[in-house]
Design a protein around this motif. Structure first.
Motif, short mmCIF file in Angstrom:
data_model
loop_
_atom_site.label_atom_id
_atom_site.label_comp_id
_atom_site.label_asym_id
_atom_site.label_seq_id
_atom_site.Cartn_x
_atom_site.Cartn_y
_atom_site.Cartn_z
N THR A 1 -17.43 55.58 102.14
CA THR A 1 -17.02 56.83 101.23
C THR A 1 -17.16 58.18 102.02
O THR A 1 -18.34 58.42 102.62
N PRO A 2 -16.48 59.07 101.47
CA PRO A 2 -16.54 60.49 101.76
C PRO A 2 -18.08 60.97 100.85
O PRO A 2 -18.29 60.44 99.91
N PRO A 3 -18.43 62.08 101.68
CA PRO A 3 -19.70 62.50 100.76
C PRO A 3 -19.62 63.16 99.32
O PRO A 3 -20.62 63.14 98.57
N TRP A 4 -18.41 63.38 98.97
CA TRP A 4 -18.32 63.87 97.60
C TRP A 4 -17.95 62.51 96.63
O TRP A 4 -17.53 62.86 95.62
N GLY A 5 -18.07 61.50 97.19
CA GLY A 5 -18.26 60.41 96.28
C GLY A 5 -16.75 59.90 95.70
O GLY A 5 -16.77 59.35 94.55
N THR A 6 -15.97 60.16 96.24
CA THR A 6 -14.66 59.64 95.81
C THR A 6 -14.32 58.16 96.38
O THR A 6 -14.93 57.41 96.85
N GLU A 7 -13.01 58.08 96.45
CA GLU A 7 -12.36 56.78 96.84
C GLU A 7 -13.18 55.93 98.15
O GLU A 7 -13.74 56.70 98.92
N ALA A 8 -13.35 54.61 97.80
CA ALA A 8 -14.01 53.84 98.72
C ALA A 8 -12.89 53.19 99.61
O ALA A 8 -11.95 52.73 99.01
N TYR B 1 -10.12 49.76 90.65
CA TYR B 1 -9.49 49.13 91.95
C TYR B 1 -9.02 48.04 91.67
O TYR B 1 -9.03 47.19 90.57
N PHE C 1 -13.90 54.61 88.81
CA PHE C 1 -12.65 54.44 89.36
C PHE C 1 -12.20 52.99 88.71
O PHE C 1 -12.67 52.03 88.47
N SER D 1 -21.47 57.60 104.67
CA SER D 1 -21.96 56.61 104.09
C SER D 1 -21.10 55.14 104.29
O SER D 1 -19.75 55.14 104.32
N ALA E 1 -23.29 59.47 96.30
CA ALA E 1 -22.46 58.68 97.05
C ALA E 1 -23.13 57.55 97.92
O ALA E 1 -22.49 56.95 98.95
#
Lengths: 110, 111
Positions: B94-101, A36, A34, B31, A95
């Protein structure tokens, strides 16, 4: 060696210019990438995700090169409001870790 | 829907004092993370928690302790503050599928 490395800048470019940043990562297990944006004294906010096929959002284009382990961000027709620090971010597949680059400072001058 | 809430926003401590930074998220994520940001250094990971009841050290854990009290809350404690801990602290999730923080608004700490 840092896991994610960025040129710290600062980049100082005139309004309307095109500017590009690169970021390299060392762990091939990295899954998600990503860019940011962080304004002074504020929290980082998602600018865009980065996909292997490359992706574009208006004036912004992001690319991922897994073979060479780098990602890039291109900003076309830069605006004064683009002045900020741009952070390269890598999230591992579990994650369980988010790794940030140290950021590249961009300053757009009139 | 507040997202990630950090308290306090500002804090001044004397050397040797202790304090706890609070972070709560209402996004139902497993997380959670604590970072510090110093000028020109980017964000450095202090501790992270992959799920309730688990915590792991990050890049710069010395001088800090954490508690993952439940799924929503992840606190960071400074037992004996030092001037080197003057920084801006961010909590993230973060969600478990590792996208946006997703980040809290930060705590500006001066020791």
């Amino acid at each position: 060696r840092k896991e994610v490395e960025q040129d710290p800048g600062p980049f100082n470019v005139p309004e309307g210019a095109t500017v590009a940043f690169n970021c390299t990562y060392s762990n091939s297990a990295s899954q998600s990438f990503f860019w940011y944006r962080q304004d002074c004294r504020k929290e980082p906010k998602l600018l865009m995700s980065v996909y292997s096929s490359g992706n574009e959002d208006g004036r912004f284009t992001a690319q991922l090169n897994r073979a060479s382990q780098y990602i890039s961000l291109l900003i076309r027709d830069s605006k004064l409001s683009d002045s900020a620090t741009y952070l390269c971010v890598v999230i591992y597949s579990s994650a369980s870790k988010i790794i940030f680059g140290s950021g590249t400072r961009l300053s757009i001058r009139p | 829907n507040a997202g990630v809430t950090q308290t306090p926003k500002f804090q001044v401590l004397k050397t040797g004092q202790s304090m706890t930074l609070q972070c709560a998220q209402d996004m139902n994520h497993n997380s959670m993370y604590w970072y510090r940001q110093d000028p020109g250094m980017g964000l450095r990971l202090i501790y992270y928690s992959a799920s309730e009841g688990t915590t792991d050290k990050g890049e710069v854990p010395n001088g800090y302790n954490v508690s993952r009290l439940n799924k929503r809350e992840f606190s960071l404690r400074l037992e004996s503050a030092a001037p080197s801990q003057t920084s801006v602290y961010f909590c993230a999730t973060t969600p478990p599928w590792g996208t946006e923080a997703f980040f809290g608004q930060g705590t500006r700490l001066t020791v």
